[in-house]
Scaffold this motif. Structure first.
Motif, PDB file in Angstrom:
ATOM      1  N   LYS A  41       1.113 -28.830  15.617  1.00 59.61           N
ATOM      2  CA  LYS A  41       2.549 -28.545  15.648  1.00 59.61           C
ATOM      3  C   LYS A  41       3.180 -28.887  17.000  1.00 59.61           C
ATOM      4  O   LYS A  41       4.382 -28.670  17.197  1.00 59.61           O
ATOM      5  N   HIS A  43      -5.003 -11.122  11.976  1.00 58.25           N
ATOM      6  CA  HIS A  43      -3.805 -11.905  12.279  1.00 58.25           C
ATOM      7  C   HIS A  43      -3.605 -11.919  13.786  1.00 58.25           C
ATOM      8  O   HIS A  43      -3.951 -10.954  14.476  1.00 58.25           O
ATOM      9  N   SER A  77       3.648 -18.394  17.662  1.00 61.84           N
ATOM     10  CA  SER A  77       3.101 -18.695  16.336  1.00 61.84           C
ATOM     11  C   SER A  77       2.366 -17.480  15.800  1.00 61.84           C
ATOM     12  O   SER A  77       1.980 -16.573  16.537  1.00 61.84           O
ATOM     13  N   TRP A  78       2.175 -17.494  14.484  1.00 58.84           N
ATOM     14  CA  TRP A  78       1.551 -16.382  13.753  1.00 58.84           C
ATOM     15  C   TRP A  78       0.481 -16.960  12.849  1.00 58.84           C
ATOM     16  O   TRP A  78       0.687 -17.995  12.211  1.00 58.84           O
ATOM     17  N   HIS A  79      -0.653 -16.330  12.780  1.00 59.80           N
ATOM     18  CA  HIS A  79      -1.766 -16.850  11.976  1.00 59.80           C
ATOM     19  C   HIS A  79      -2.228 -15.774  11.014  1.00 59.80           C
ATOM     20  O   HIS A  79      -2.654 -14.707  11.442  1.00 59.80           O
ATOM     21  N   SER A  80      -2.094 -15.981   9.715  1.00 59.73           N
ATOM     22  CA  SER A  80      -2.030 -17.243   8.978  1.00 59.73           C
ATOM     23  C   SER A  80      -0.821 -18.058   9.412  1.00 59.73           C
ATOM     24  O   SER A  80       0.263 -17.500   9.557  1.00 59.73           O
ATOM     25  N   PRO A  81      -1.017 -19.411   9.546  1.00 57.25           N
ATOM     26  CA  PRO A  81      -0.185 -20.138  10.503  1.00 57.25           C
ATOM     27  C   PRO A  81       1.262 -20.345  10.074  1.00 57.25           C
ATOM     28  O   PRO A  81       1.559 -20.793   8.976  1.00 57.25           O
ATOM     29  N   THR A  82       2.115 -20.025  11.002  1.00 55.71           N
ATOM     30  CA  THR A  82       3.528 -20.380  10.912  1.00 55.71           C
ATOM     31  C   THR A  82       4.100 -20.290  12.308  1.00 55.71           C
ATOM     32  O   THR A  82       3.543 -19.613  13.181  1.00 55.71           O
ATOM     33  N   VAL A  83       5.199 -20.963  12.549  1.00 53.78           N
ATOM     34  CA  VAL A  83       5.907 -20.887  13.828  1.00 53.78           C
ATOM     35  C   VAL A  83       6.995 -19.838  13.706  1.00 53.78           C
ATOM     36  O   VAL A  83       7.736 -19.806  12.722  1.00 53.78           O
ATOM     37  N   ASN A 123      10.444 -18.348  14.738  1.00 52.51           N
ATOM     38  CA  ASN A 123      11.705 -18.759  15.339  1.00 52.51           C
ATOM     39  C   ASN A 123      12.453 -17.539  15.874  1.00 52.51           C
ATOM     40  O   ASN A 123      12.097 -16.402  15.604  1.00 52.51           O
TER      41      ASN A 123
END
Length: 314
Positions: free
Chosen positions: A93, A202, A214-220, A222
């Protein structure tokens, strides 16, 4: 040949971070003639219920940050561990990753009714109350304490060292700027929990500058900027804004009641006190004992705030 080390653990503890940040937030409260102040759950503030008639609780879970080296090999590993997946995701990313700072959610305590993360999430009900994670943006203990101790501490006015840049201490932009310029507050990230979890596997990850979260399980994630200085200055600007009504103590207490209802807990034995202010503080003490979530309260005198709002309109 052993595998190359890709992570570095901080030698901080969550308890250290909590003690230092809570102390600092209390220390940078305005002078007595200001229409607001930050009140820590552990402070014995007598008569606060008579001086302040609006309030914004801020619930904080303090974390320590560890770090990961940037991802150099984009090839898939035979077994992708959670930390390796963070490195790979941020590489793909194009997020800042040299290094990546991160922390994991706390496991559900024995006999706890819910995860600490979820309880923090329940308490985040803007503008009536806020729930945030706070973690240092450094692993270097000397650098951390240099920022904590910079400027002439223990003065009655913690902003004295920048007095030449302050023209009107009652002006909202001046007080918001006070929080913006504080090196110690700028060296912490503040992240609002954004979803409910069913396990602790997480991680929140972020850059040393306090962005690219970012956060996992993955996402950015905002919605930045994410530094603690940015969070506090926004709260100060809001209380001086005509656009946002001030939250009454009863409204703030209603959030505490709704959280207890969410957890199926009888509030009768927790919300103790002669008035709503005391009952809200008793909730904060219970929350800290059961979930290690610290309550800070932004206490507001409506009359004082209205005077400043009127001055700004002239």
């Amino acid at each position: 040949m052993g595998r190359k080390k890709f992570k570095t653990k901080s030698n901080f503890s969550e308890a250290q971070v909590e003690a230092d940040v809570a102390m600092y937030l209390g220390w940078c409260t305005p002078l007595d003639d200001q229409p607001f102040r930050l009140l820590d759950i552990n402070e014995q503030e007598t008569g606060a219920d008579k001086k302040f008639d609006a309030i914004v609780p801020i619930y904080i879970q303090f974390k320590k940050s560890d770090s990961l080296e940037e991802w150099h090999n984009p090839k898939k590993l035979p077994i992708m561990s959670p930390l390796q997946s963070i490195r790979k995701f941020r590489y793909e990313k194009e997020l800042a990753d040299s290094p990546t700072l991160y922390f994991q959610l706390r496991e559900k305590a024995k006999n706890a009714l819910d995860f600490q993360h979820n309880v923090l999430y329940y308490n985040n009900k803007p503008p009536k109350s806020y729930g945030i994670y706070v973690a240092p943006l450094t692993l270097n203990k000397k650098e951390y304490y240099d920022d904590l101790c910079c400027g002439p501490r223990f003065f009655s006015d913690p902003w004295m060292w920048r007095r030449q840049n302050i023209h009107d201490g009652r002006h909202p932009s001046a007080w918001a700027s006070h929080f913006d310029i504080q090196p110690f507050l700028r060296k912490h990230i503040s992240i609002i929990p954004h979803e409910i979890v069913s396990d602790s596997n997480h991680f929140y990850a972020f850059s040393e500058m306090g962005d690219d979260v970012s956060w996992h399980s993955p996402t950015v994630i905002n919605g930045g900027p994410f530094r603690l200085s940015d969070f506090m200055s926004r709260r100060i600007r809001e209380i001086f804004s005509e656009e946002q009504p001030l939250t009454s103590v009863d409204e703030a207490l209603s959030v505490a009641t709704s959280v207890l209802n969410e957890l199926n807990i009888d509030s009768a034995g927790i919300l103790n006190g002669d008035n709503s202010f005391d009952r809200l503080r008793s909730y904060g003490r219970w929350l800290h004992e059961k979930f290690s979530i610290r309550q800070m309260m932004l206490c507001i005198n409506k009359e004082g705030i209205q005077e400043i709002r009127s001055d700004l309109q002239r």
